[in-house]
Design a protein around this motif. Structure first.
Motif, PDB file in Angstrom:
ATOM      1  N   ASP A  57       0.816  -1.215   0.000  1.00 10.80           N
ATOM      2  CA  ASP A  57       0.000   0.000   0.000  1.00 10.80           C
ATOM      3  C   ASP A  57       0.850   1.266   0.000  1.00 10.80           C
ATOM      4  O   ASP A  57       0.495   2.273  -0.635  1.00 10.80           O
ATOM      5  N   ARG A  76      -4.110  -0.823  -8.019  1.00 12.70           N
ATOM      6  CA  ARG A  76      -4.956  -1.005  -6.836  1.00 12.70           C
ATOM      7  C   ARG A  76      -5.201  -2.477  -6.533  1.00 12.70           C
ATOM      8  O   ARG A  76      -5.372  -2.866  -5.379  1.00 12.70           O
ATOM      9  N   GLY A  92      -3.123  -4.829  -6.668  1.00 12.13           N
ATOM     10  CA  GLY A  92      -2.020  -5.321  -5.847  1.00 12.13           C
ATOM     11  C   GLY A  92      -1.705  -6.789  -6.063  1.00 12.13           C
ATOM     12  O   GLY A  92      -1.350  -7.503  -5.124  1.00 12.13           O
TER      13      GLY A  92
END
Length: 342
Positions: free
Chosen positions: A254, A292, A294
């Motif tokens: 993140d 996003r 990930g």
């Protein structure tokens, strides 16, 4: 081989295809095979080829032996629709510089020409000529014309089979094999089913990446229906390249998402340039969405693409049904899929 990719690179040898890369709600799959022969393509809509657009001499002669302008209602009603089409196609061609109907308007006019030759509204042979130019539907006992017509088609099929047999024997001689090693019965079966046979040829994984078909890529990128799928494809390739450079997928931490977004955008621009799309750009929202994720592998998407991969393997192993002809892109956000020939 099938190579599933989901975050880390894992390979499983299964069959002759290279498969999937899953990232969040996006995934793609493609087959890498030099050539694949489909014995039974099982087309959804199989239309018999009656050679009406290019009739051979015997069929023309038979058609000319029947007067389609005969006013006898019995004869007129029992004239094979194939004969009607051959005669009226000739009439059309004579009035149009030898050309057959091609545009929608011309096809409508040709149907009107057929209807104009009807004597009564209940003439099924003329209705069939209007509705279906390719489907044979012989009504038993209608007339001697159908028997003659059947014999003409059978004679032509036999002639074509003999011509192919001669050609096969010549090839067998050239490669040093016994000219009779492929039986006539086998050749006849091949001729009978030849329209359901397919040969699929594919570009290699290396060719797709190093020698892109620029004209096709540009067309996909500019086409409203295909541009989204093309964006996904480019981004999935960019993700693979970024992962190779940084030993991790973008957005996996993140704290680094904000850094990964411009990195992915830069790598994607490099992929675009290599594919001949200089100056083109991708949607910023899609780039952000890729980061996003990930490296997440969403189970329903993985299950779906696994099912598609299994289906393609069955096609390849059984040589039935036509496998994917290009790169299969699945967009899990809009639940849309497309095949791009790259």
């Amino acid at each position: 081989m099938i190579f599933p990719f989901s975050g880390s690179y894992v390979s499983t040898t299964l069959a002759g295809s290279h498969n999937k890369s899953i990232l969040g709600r996006f995934t793609y799959l493609f087959i890498v095979l030099q050539e694949h022969c489909v014995i039974e393509s099982k087309p959804d809509h199989f239309l018999d080829d009656l050679r009406l657009h290019n009739p051979w001499t015997e069929l023309k002669q038979f058609a000319k032996s029947i007067d389609i302008n005969d006013k006898d209602p019995v004869v007129h009603k029992h004239t094979p629709y194939i004969v009607v089409l051959v005669r009226l196609a000739e009439k059309w061609a004579d009035a149009h510089d030898g050309n057959m109907p091609s545009t929608r308007q011309e096809k409508k006019e040709f149907k009107d020409l057929i209807r104009a030759h009807m004597l009564n509204v209940d003439e099924e042979n003329y209705k069939e000529a209007v509705d279906s130019s390719y489907k044979v539907s012989v009504t038993p006992g209608i007339s001697k014309y159908y028997v003659s017509l059947q014999k003409i088609y059978q004679a032509k099929a036999e002639f074509d089979c003999l011509a192919l047999e001669h050609h096969v024997k010549e090839i067998l001689k050239q490669i040093g094999r016994d000219p009779d090693s492929i039986s006539r019965a086998y050749i006849k079966t091949f001729c009978k089913n030849s329209r359901k046979l397919r040969i699929c040829r594919y570009r290699s994984f290396k060719e797709e990446f190093s020698s892109p078909i620029v004209s096709e890529i540009q067309r996909y990128f500019s086409d409203e229906d295909c541009s989204y799928a093309m964006n996904f494809y480019i981004l999935l390739r960019a993700v693979d390249r970024l992962a190779a450079n940084y030993s991790r997928l973008p957005g996996i931490f993140d704290s680094e998402i904000d850094e990964d977004i411009p990195r992915l955008k830069t790598v994607a621009a490099s992929v675009l340039s290599e594919m001949g799309l200089n100056g083109a750009s991708l949607s910023q929202d899609l780039v952000t969405e890729m980061c996003r994720f990930g490296g997440a592998e969403i189970h329903p998407v993985a299950a779906f693409i696994g099912g598609v991969a299994s289906q393609e393997v069955i096609k390849l192993v059984t040589k039935q049904f036509v496998p994917l002809g290009g790169t299969f892109i699945f967009n899990g956000i809009d639940l849309k899929s497309q095949v791009l020939v790259l």
